[in-house]
Design an enzyme around this catalytic site. Structure first.
Site, PDB file in Angstrom:
ATOM      1  N   HIS A  67     -28.685  -8.009  12.628  1.00 27.05           N
ATOM      2  CA  HIS A  67     -29.178  -9.233  11.997  1.00 27.05           C
ATOM      3  C   HIS A  67     -29.764  -8.922  10.627  1.00 27.05           C
ATOM      4  O   HIS A  67     -30.129  -7.786  10.328  1.00 27.05           O
ATOM      5  CB  HIS A  67     -30.215  -9.929  12.885  1.00 27.05           C
ATOM      6  CG  HIS A  67     -31.464  -9.126  13.077  1.00 27.05           C
ATOM      7  ND1 HIS A  67     -32.425  -8.975  12.097  1.00 27.05           N
ATOM      8  CD2 HIS A  67     -31.907  -8.415  14.142  1.00 27.05           C
ATOM      9  CE1 HIS A  67     -33.402  -8.221  12.548  1.00 27.05           C
ATOM     10  NE2 HIS A  67     -33.115  -7.861  13.784  1.00 27.05           N
TER      11      HIS A  67
ATOM     12  N   GLU B  17     -33.235  -7.597  21.870  1.00 25.36           N
ATOM     13  CA  GLU B  17     -33.768  -6.293  21.483  1.00 25.36           C
ATOM     14  C   GLU B  17     -34.635  -5.732  22.604  1.00 25.36           C
ATOM     15  O   GLU B  17     -35.061  -6.454  23.508  1.00 25.36           O
ATOM     16  CB  GLU B  17     -34.570  -6.431  20.190  1.00 25.36           C
ATOM     17  CG  GLU B  17     -35.219  -5.149  19.673  1.00 25.36           C
ATOM     18  CD  GLU B  17     -34.251  -4.029  19.315  1.00 25.36           C
ATOM     19  OE1 GLU B  17     -33.604  -3.480  20.229  1.00 25.36           O
ATOM     20  OE2 GLU B  17     -34.170  -3.674  18.130  1.00 25.36           O
TER      21      GLU B  17
END
Length: 195
Positions: free
Chosen positions: A9, A79
């Site tokens: 990202h 994550e």
């Protein structure tokens, strides 16, 4: 066989400051948005048969800005849950745990929102993602929009290595690409930190 394209990202305020952003939904900075947009021409060159993303907004927004469509959010691409280390930098953690290493020492439990998980738990999630993706690669490339530590675990598991070997890979820069491929039925990393 297609390639597995790993997309980290775009930049966030926490990635700039080095803070551990596991489950905290930190938005992209303007630079992060620009980096995500710049990935679109490169990604348009690939025949993508599927696109998966972490459900966190920084990953989904990166996918959108990079021009990806049909994105499927996947909880297993979240994550690492850093538990009690959420929001801290490595230097701050080492103030109370000298010599701390994420890959060796893991995390401590946090609150109800950030209970924390150990490397083996991250590995189980990543292995499940790879099991779902590998059959799709017979038909073309698959893109995954995820996070720094998770991408490293995914890459080493692609190679058939122990998840602790993730320390051998450099941290993927925000808004960059990694390419996981095979040659003569052997997995390899065809590119890493590609802008």
């Amino acid at each position: 066989m297609g390639e597995l394209i790993l997309i980290r990202h775009g930049q966030t305020e926490w990635s700039v400051s080095g803070r551990h952003a596991g489950r905290t939904d930190v938005p992209l900075t303007d630079a992060g948005k620009a980096a995500a947009k710049s990935l679109a021409p490169r990604l348009a060159q690939h025949h993508l048969v599927a696109v998966f993303s972490s459900p966190l907004s920084r990953a989904l927004r990166t996918a959108e800005l990079a021009g990806l469509t049909g994105v499927k959010p996947d909880q297993d691409l979240m994550e690492w849950d850093y538990g009690g280390y959420e929001g801290l930098t490595a230097a701050q953690i080492r103030e109370t745990r000298p010599g701390w290493d994420l890959w060796r020492d893991g995390v401590i439990p946090g609150d109800a929102t950030h209970p924390g998980e150990q490397l083996q738990q991250v590995t189980v999630r990543v292995d499940a993602v790879l099991a779902r993706i590998r059959p799709l690669l017979d038909d073309g490339d698959v893109a995954v929009v995820a996070h720094g530590h998770l991408a490293r675990v995914l890459a080493v598991r692609w190679l058939g290595l122990d998840a602790s070997d993730s320390r051998l890979l450099g941290h993927p820069y925000p808004g960059t690409l990694g390419f996981l491929a095979t040659e003569d039925q052997q997995p390899f990393i065809a590119g890493w930190n590609v802008p």
